[in-house]
Design an enzyme around this catalytic site. Structure first.
Site, PDB file in Angstrom:
ATOM      1  N   GLU A  42       6.447   4.795   7.258  1.00 20.55           N
ATOM      2  CA  GLU A  42       6.015   6.029   6.610  1.00 20.55           C
ATOM      3  C   GLU A  42       6.880   7.197   7.069  1.00 20.55           C
ATOM      4  O   GLU A  42       6.898   7.548   8.241  1.00 20.55           O
ATOM      5  CB  GLU A  42       4.544   6.278   6.918  1.00 20.55           C
ATOM      6  CG  GLU A  42       3.656   5.293   6.148  1.00 20.55           C
ATOM      7  CD  GLU A  42       2.221   5.258   6.621  1.00 20.55           C
ATOM      8  OE1 GLU A  42       1.939   5.803   7.699  1.00 20.55           O
ATOM      9  OE2 GLU A  42       1.394   4.677   5.903  1.00 20.55           O
TER      10      GLU A  42
ATOM     11  N   SER B 279      -6.594  11.376   0.130  1.00 14.37           N
ATOM     12  CA  SER B 279      -6.971  12.405  -0.852  1.00 14.37           C
ATOM     13  C   SER B 279      -6.214  12.241  -2.154  1.00 14.37           C
ATOM     14  O   SER B 279      -5.393  11.383  -2.324  1.00 14.37           O
ATOM     15  CB  SER B 279      -6.796  13.787  -0.249  1.00 14.37           C
ATOM     16  OG  SER B 279      -5.820  13.795   0.761  1.00 14.37           O
TER      17      SER B 279
ATOM     18  N   THR C 278       0.863  -1.197   0.000  1.00 10.02           N
ATOM     19  CA  THR C 278       0.000   0.000   0.000  1.00 10.02           C
ATOM     20  C   THR C 278       0.894   1.238   0.000  1.00 10.02           C
ATOM     21  O   THR C 278       1.302   1.682  -1.064  1.00 10.02           O
ATOM     22  CB  THR C 278      -0.986   0.014   1.189  1.00 10.02           C
ATOM     23  OG1 THR C 278      -0.273  -0.193   2.400  1.00 10.02           O
ATOM     24  CG2 THR C 278      -2.041  -1.061   1.027  1.00 10.02           C
TER      25      THR C 278
ATOM     26  N   THR D  37      -1.074  -3.132  10.969  1.00  9.79           N
ATOM     27  CA  THR D  37      -1.404  -3.201   9.546  1.00  9.79           C
ATOM     28  C   THR D  37      -0.290  -3.812   8.779  1.00  9.79           C
ATOM     29  O   THR D  37       0.556  -3.140   8.231  1.00  9.79           O
ATOM     30  CB  THR D  37      -1.659  -1.849   8.896  1.00  9.79           C
ATOM     31  OG1 THR D  37      -2.822  -1.320   9.442  1.00  9.79           O
ATOM     32  CG2 THR D  37      -1.887  -1.995   7.396  1.00  9.79           C
TER      33      THR D  37
ATOM     34  N   ASN E 195       0.327  10.630   6.077  1.00 12.13           N
ATOM     35  CA  ASN E 195      -0.911  10.246   6.757  1.00 12.13           C
ATOM     36  C   ASN E 195      -1.987  11.316   6.699  1.00 12.13           C
ATOM     37  O   ASN E 195      -3.157  11.034   6.917  1.00 12.13           O
ATOM     38  CB  ASN E 195      -0.611   9.837   8.189  1.00 12.13           C
ATOM     39  CG  ASN E 195      -0.014   8.451   8.212  1.00 12.13           C
ATOM     40  OD1 ASN E 195      -0.650   7.507   7.780  1.00 12.13           O
ATOM     41  ND2 ASN E 195       1.232   8.351   8.639  1.00 12.13           N
TER      42      ASN E 195
END
Lengths: 404, 404
Positions: B276, B404, B153, B190, B399
């Site tokens: 991330e 969006s 992802t 996750t 994040n």
């Protein structure tokens, strides 16, 4: 960039309290960094301190002094936390107290030290000693705002709240100041708060009132889950009004407790509104639980979640993150009973996305600067509310650059 | 931006496993988003799932199917988590499994579904059904890397590790893939990971090996303290090598366990290295404790602290934040016994700043991209290690912008 927070107005003097401030050169920028608060003889003080195991030297010493005497002076410095400094730190805090005691002619145990700032540096005792005579001379009843400014670290707005109550022909005043804009979490995070009233309150009652009020205010806020080594919240009852709380009737007492709670809550919320980098003020309310503790755990899991906080920053109604955070709080849940709304918009209703819900509604709700997240667990009647902020680029910048 | 992580090399096929991938149109960007893994008849699978109370439909269904049959197929999609979707979500997961079963001629309970992506959106079943025949046709032993890419992802680098062991004249292969770059925390955050070996391992032994390896790898990493609704880690033993683990001698078995642990640990660390926005790979080691659990609590308090993580990002040796985080872990500490070092530089020694320590040493230690924080509690002999990342501007950007 504080959210919905402006400069305090109409801060009232509290009979029996005098304050003074100066720049002693402890912090680099030439803003006041040393505050002295004097409590008139006969005043009573109640204290709550950090539960951090690495609590700072001033916390250890203040606790010890409180066991011996009723405090006459609080000496507060910003710019240096005197934490992680071992025995030398204790000695230095002691020297500062001794200096006030010598100049003021009181016992050293009547002086409580408080420090906030960088951890692990030695307190510049000489600079502080040098400033004491001047601080004692300048003591006056009207310096609450200067004191609020003097204890600030990364705060952008001073925090002070006053309330006045009519009791028959007389008046009681409550005034409090606070600092702390990061490292905020329950159990007294990096914050200092000093609240005073001229009511006369015996110590056991003062302790009880203080602990209750802290529980519903400073212990119900979180910015980043970090708690500090130095935090302290003090409530002083000077008694100068000659109005004894335990002689008031029930409605008068309730009126007092309510005003006192309001001062605590507004100060605590002010800390969150001025959270490092905050762009939103967020209320997380968990209701319908089987126990207050369950609700509390879930509220904090949501309020601490970096994924929820970055979504709040982005005004993104990414409600899956809110549910995911609630789901990992270690509390038994029945997803099919759970509902979630944001600013009154029902998003998730008993286990599924609400059929009426649209992304546009969610985006509108999340665009507000004041956000209320309500999670209904759907099986009990207890509730818990926590206040927090979002996680922004500025949070990272402020905390990545703090020491440099 | 992954820290010390490059594209996987020399990923080996595992006899008994075939894989295929395709772009079914579940995610917006035209990268593979659907993966099918086929397990030869006779294979055994062990699973660990998220403990999040809002666990997703595929998790509920996979658990149920595992109780009935030995799985023959894993169907994994990225781009949609099928979580927070109630009964409709379960139905849709079921339809996807049924579609594989019908085309492949197996029982629906022999198919396990896995999903990762946005929460609360309905799974596009038709797109998935349409892709199944092609996926079955394309199955082949060499597609591990494509599968690793297909389950990504926000990952920036595919995660895959292989090990080969000589057992007498024969060989055993272990290959694993994983995804997950945020929302990482113990109890299966996750992340999805699929690890396979061609050794023959009876189910109880497989379960035991799997749980042990997960404990020391995926359950010892944290990026942001958030755990997800969908996580799953699967270990498959196909038995195709005809080498039965329980017939090996002790040293051979240990050799296998060690190789297996290494695959898990490297995959788990790869997730943190690709966290991330990560710019640092951080090992937090707490030792000298009275219990593993004490050490674990402190290690996680430090690894989760946003103040520690922003200081790491800034390469700022703000060690006071590390101690403050350790101090609030809820573990009894004696500050005077505690020591702290970063990359071998002793900063804090038995309660005070180390006399030899200089800010320059600290700055040099913190400038590295691989940081090892060692906290010695100074009274026992237990230890616990956690791997984590720093908290950067990019974490907030990723994040805040994900949907969006």
């Amino acid at each position: 960039m504080a959210v919905g927070l402006s400069e305090p107005q109409d801060i009232l003097a509290v009979p029996g309290i005098r304050l003074s401030t100066t720049y002693a050169g402890i912090r680099k920028s030439a803003k006041d960094d040393l505050v002295l608060i004097e409590i008139a003889k006969g005043g009573r003080s109640s204290a709550v301190f950090t539960r951090n195991r690495f609590c700072a030297a001033p916390v250890l010493l203040a606790r010890k002094h409180l066991e011996k005497k009723f405090p006459r002076f609080f000496l507060i410095n910003a710019g240096n936390a005197n934490a992680g400094t071992g025995d030398e730190g204790l000695k230095r805090a002691q020297l500062c107290c001794a200096s006030v005691a010598a100049e003021a002619g009181c016992a050293v145990t009547e002086v409580l030290p408080f420090s906030t700032g960088v951890i692990g540096e030695h307190l510049p005792v000489e600079k502080i000693e040098k400033a004491i005579p001047q601080l004692l001379q300048k003591l006056n009843a009207g310096s609450w705002m200067q004191a609020a400014l003097g204890i600030m670290t990364t705060d952008t707005v001073a925090k002070a709240v006053s309330r006045k109550l009519k009791i028959g022909e007389s008046e009681i005043v409550i005034t409090g100041i606070a600092k702390g804009a990061g490292m905020i979490c329950p159990d007294m995070a990096t914050m200092l708060s000093f609240i005073a009233t001229d009511a006369e309150i015996p110590l056991p009652m003062l302790d009880k009132l203080h602990k209750q009020a802290v529980q519903q205010s400073f212990n119900a806020i979180t910015i980043d889950g970090d708690t500090s080594t130095n935090d302290a919240c003090l409530l002083v009852a000077t008694g100068s009004s000659r109005i004894a709380l335990d002689t008031l009737n029930k409605s008068q007492r309730e009126q007092f407790v309510q005003a006192l709670s309001e001062v605590y809550r507004l100060l605590a919320q002010a800390i969150v509104r001025d959270a490092e980098g905050a762009t939103k003020f967020v209320t997380v309310r968990v209701q319908g639980g089987n126990s207050k503790n369950d609700c509390r755990k879930i509220a904090y899991a949501v309020a601490h979640s970096p994924l929820v906080k970055t979504a709040l920053y982005a005004s993104d109604a990414n409600w899956g993150r809110i549910l995911a955070a609630a789901g990992r709080a270690g509390v038994e849940l029945q997803p099919a009973k759970v509902s979630l709304s944001v600013n009154g918009v029902m998003i998730f209703n008993k286990g599924i996305k609400s059929p009426e819900y649209t992304e546009e509604q969610g985006a509108r709700a999340m665009a507000a600067s004041e956000i209320e997240i309500t999670i209904n667990l759907g099986y009990g009647s207890t509730a818990y509310t926590v206040w927090t902020s979002d996680l922004s680029h500025d949070y990272v910048s402020i905390n990545a650059d703090y020491r440099s």
